[in-house]
Design an enzyme around this catalytic site. Structure first.
Site, PDB file in Angstrom:
ATOM      1  N   ARG A 262      13.719  11.624  -0.530  1.00 61.70           N
ATOM      2  CA  ARG A 262      14.583  12.043   0.568  1.00 61.70           C
ATOM      3  C   ARG A 262      15.913  11.314   0.487  1.00 61.70           C
ATOM      4  NH1 ARG A 262      10.342  12.231   5.699  1.00 61.70           N
ATOM      5  NH2 ARG A 262       8.975  13.834   4.814  1.00 61.70           N
ATOM      6  N   ARG A 277      12.301   2.684   5.252  1.00 60.81           N
ATOM      7  CA  ARG A 277      13.012   3.949   5.030  1.00 60.81           C
ATOM      8  C   ARG A 277      13.587   3.946   3.612  1.00 60.81           C
ATOM      9  NH1 ARG A 277      14.674   7.668   8.823  1.00 60.81           N
ATOM     10  NH2 ARG A 277      14.223   6.190  10.488  1.00 60.81           N
ATOM     11  N   GLU A 349       6.583   5.257  13.628  1.00 57.83           N
ATOM     12  CA  GLU A 349       5.919   6.455  13.107  1.00 57.83           C
ATOM     13  C   GLU A 349       5.305   6.203  11.728  1.00 57.83           C
ATOM     14  OE1 GLU A 349       6.975  10.545  10.883  1.00 57.83           O
ATOM     15  OE2 GLU A 349       8.561   9.686  12.117  1.00 57.83           O
ATOM     16  N   SER A 352       3.220  12.386  11.024  1.00 57.56           N
ATOM     17  CA  SER A 352       3.548  13.522  11.884  1.00 57.56           C
ATOM     18  C   SER A 352       2.634  14.673  11.503  1.00 57.56           C
ATOM     19  CB  SER A 352       5.013  13.960  11.704  1.00 57.56           C
ATOM     20  OG  SER A 352       5.891  13.121  12.398  1.00 57.56           O
ATOM     21  N   ARG A 391       4.489   2.873   4.464  1.00 60.45           N
ATOM     22  CA  ARG A 391       4.471   2.398   5.857  1.00 60.45           C
ATOM     23  C   ARG A 391       3.110   1.812   6.227  1.00 60.45           C
ATOM     24  NH1 ARG A 391       8.537   5.689   9.842  1.00 60.45           N
ATOM     25  NH2 ARG A 391      10.365   5.548   8.474  1.00 60.45           N
TER      26      ARG A 391
END
Length: 430
Positions: A262, A277, A349, A352, A391
Site C-alpha cells: 500500500r 503502518r 485496528e 476489518s 500488527r
C-alpha cells in the site's frame, strides 16, 4: 457497482443512502444518462428493423427488374446502415459513461450501520480480555530491549526508503510463527480452504473489488500495467470473476497468507515510527463467497473467526461497528477489531471484516444459480483480516513485555517456536 434498475425503481432512496455517506445526490444524473442510452438503443433497434425490411425488398425489386426501385432501396439500406452504426456507437458510449459513473459510487450502508462523520462516531459492540496491569511504564514495540536486535528500520530505509522494516533472528521467527498459527487455526478449526495467489494482478481485478478506478493512488502499479495487491482480498474474491456457480458450491470460504503493498497515500505523518503502518506487510486474509440470504450470518461468523485468533493469543481487544463516515468503499457493514497496545495506551485496528452484498459480484459479473432454479443472481462477498501479521506481532511484543526488556510469549505460539516461551532481553528465544 449498483443496479441501475434499482435506482430507477427508487431514486429517492438511493440519494437518501448517499446522503448518509455525506455525498451529494446523483440519481437524477444517472437516470438521465440511462434514459438517453435506452432511447439510443431503441432508435438503433428500430433503424435495424427498417434496414432489414429494406434489404428484403431490394431482392424483390431486382427480381422484378425494377431498376429505379432497386437503386432507391439499395441507397436506403446503405443510409440506414450508417445510421444504425452511428446510433449503436452513441449507445455504447453512453453505456460506458453510465458504467464509469456507477463504478465511482460507493456501496450503500445497511440500516443497522450507525450514522457518523468519522471514527469518533463508531460504536463499540463488545470487549474481550482486560489490559494487563504493569508495574512499570510500557514502551512501544521498537523500544523493547529484546526486540531491538531483530527489528532493523535503518537497514530497511537504506534498501527501500521509509516505512519498511527488516526482521531477523527471533523476531522474524515469531512473525513467521504468527502467520502459521493463524493459517492452521482457520484451516483446521474454521473450515477455510488455504489458497495461494499471485501478488500482481490485472487492472480488471482491482476494479472488481473496488480499488479502481477511484483509489489508484492507494496502490502500486508496475510500469507494464500490473498492480501490486493491497490485500489478497483482491485475488481471493476475483477467483469467481465472470463465473456462474452452482448454489451447492456456496459458501466458498478461503484463506490466504500474502505479502501486501500500500502506498499509504494521504497518511503522511501518521504512525511513522515502528511497524504499525508499512508500505509492505503481511496479512492472513479471509474471503467468503455466498448467496443473497447468508451474507449477514457469514459476517458474524467471520468476525468471530478473527476474534478467535486474538483470544488464542491472549490479546485483549474490542470489536466495533464502523459508522457511515468511516466505512470502506465496497462495504455495506464493517466490524473493526482493535487490539490493546500498551505502548500506545490505546486500542488499534488489527482486523476489518466487511460484508459487501452483491456490490463486488456485480462489478465482477460473478453469479450463481439459485437453489431450485430461476434466473442467476450475483454472488455476495465478504472479506476480513484474520489477522494483519505485523500488527499482531506488535501486540504480542507489547502485551508480553517485561520490565527487564524480555517478552513472555503466548502459549499458542510455543509449539511453533520449538517450545520456547520467552524472547530474552538479549534478543534470543528461550
Amino acid at each position: 457497482m449498483h443496479d441501475i434498475r434499482a435506482i430507477r425503481d427508487n431514486p429517492q432512496a438511493f440519494d437518501a443512502a448517499l446522503a448518509r455517506l455525506d455525498l451529494p445526490p446523483v440519481a437524477a444524473q444517472l437516470l438521465s444518462l440511462d434514459e438517453t442510452r435506452r432511447a439510443r438503443i431503441k432508435a438503433a433497434e428500430d433503424a435495424q428493423a427498417e434496414q432489414n425490411r429494406a434489404s428484403k425488398q431490394v431482392g424483390a425489386a431486382k427480381a422484378k427488374g425494377d431498376e429505379a426501385e432497386f437503386e432507391r432501396l439499395r441507397a436506403l439500406v446503405a443510409e440506414t446502415k450508417a445510421q444504425v452504426a452511428a446510433m449503436q456507437a452513441e449507445a455504447a458510449d453512453l453505456d460506458r459513461q453510465l458504467r464509469d459513473l456507477l463504478m465511482t459510487i460507493p456501496n450503500l450502508p445497511l440500516d443497522r450501520v450507525p450514522d457518523g462523520a468519522s471514527e469518533a462516531d463508531n460504536v463499540e459492540l463488545r470487549r474481550w480480555g482486560s489490559p494487563r496491569q504493569m508495574d512499570f511504564t510500557p514502551v512501544e514495540h521498537f523500544d523493547i530491549a529484546g526486540v531491538r536486535p531483530g527489528m532493523d528500520f535503518a537497514t530497511a530505509a537504506k534498501l527501500s526508503g521509509s516505512r519498511f522494516v527488516v526482521l531477523q533472528g527471533a523476531v522474524a521467527r515469531i512473525h513467521r510463527a504468527l502467520a502459521q498459527y493463524m493459517l492452521d487455526t482457520h484451516i483446521d478449526h474454521h473450515g477455510l480452504t488455504e489458497t495461494w495467489t499471485p501478488v500482481l494482478v490485472l487492472p480488471a481485478m482491482m476494479e472488481g473489488t473496488g480499488q479502481l478506478p477511484k483509489f489508484g493512488d492507494d496502490s502500486y502499479r508496475t510500469t507494464d500495467g500490473w498492480w501490486l495487491i493491497p490485500t489478497s482480498e483482491v485475488t481471493l474474491t476475483n477467483t469467481v470473476n465472470g463465473a456462474l456457480l452452482d448454489h451447492a458450491d456456496l459458501p466458498r470460504r478461503m484463506v490466504a497468507h500474502s505479502q501486501c503493498f500500500r502506498s499509504e497515500a494521504g497518511s503522511a505523518g501518521r504512525d511513522t515510527a515502528g511497524m504499525l503502518r508499512q508500505h509492505q506487510f503481511e496479512k492472513v486474509e479471509m474471503v467468503s463467497i455466498t448467496d443473497a440470504d447468508s451474507g449477514l450470518a457469514e459476517h458474524d461468523r467471520m468476525t468471530a473467526q478473527a476474534e478467535a485468533i486474538l483470544q488464542g493469543l491472549e490479546l485483549p481487544y474490542r470489536t466495533i461497528i464502523l459508522c457511515t463516515g468511516d466505512m470502506g468503499f465496497s462495504a455495506r457493514i464493517t466490524h473493526d477489531i482493535e487490539v490493546w497496545l500498551p505502548g500506545q495506551n490505546s486500542y488499534r485496528e488489527i482486523s476489518s471484516v466487511s460484508y459487501c452484498g452483491d456490490f463486488q459480484g456485480r462489478r465482477m459479473n460473478a453469479r450463481y444459480r439459485p437453489e431450485g432454479g430461476g434466473k442467476p443472481e450475483f454472488v455476495h462477498t465478504l472479506n476480513g483480516s484474520g489477522l494483519a501479521v505485523g500488527r499482531t506481532l506488535i501486540a504480542v511484543l507489547e502485551n508480553g513485555q517485561q520490565q527487564d526488556g524480555s517478552v513472555v510469549l503466548p502459549k499458542a505460539l510455543h509449539p511453533y517456536l520449538g517450545g520456547c516461551t520467552l524472547l530474552g532481553a538479549d534478543g534470543r528465544l528461550a
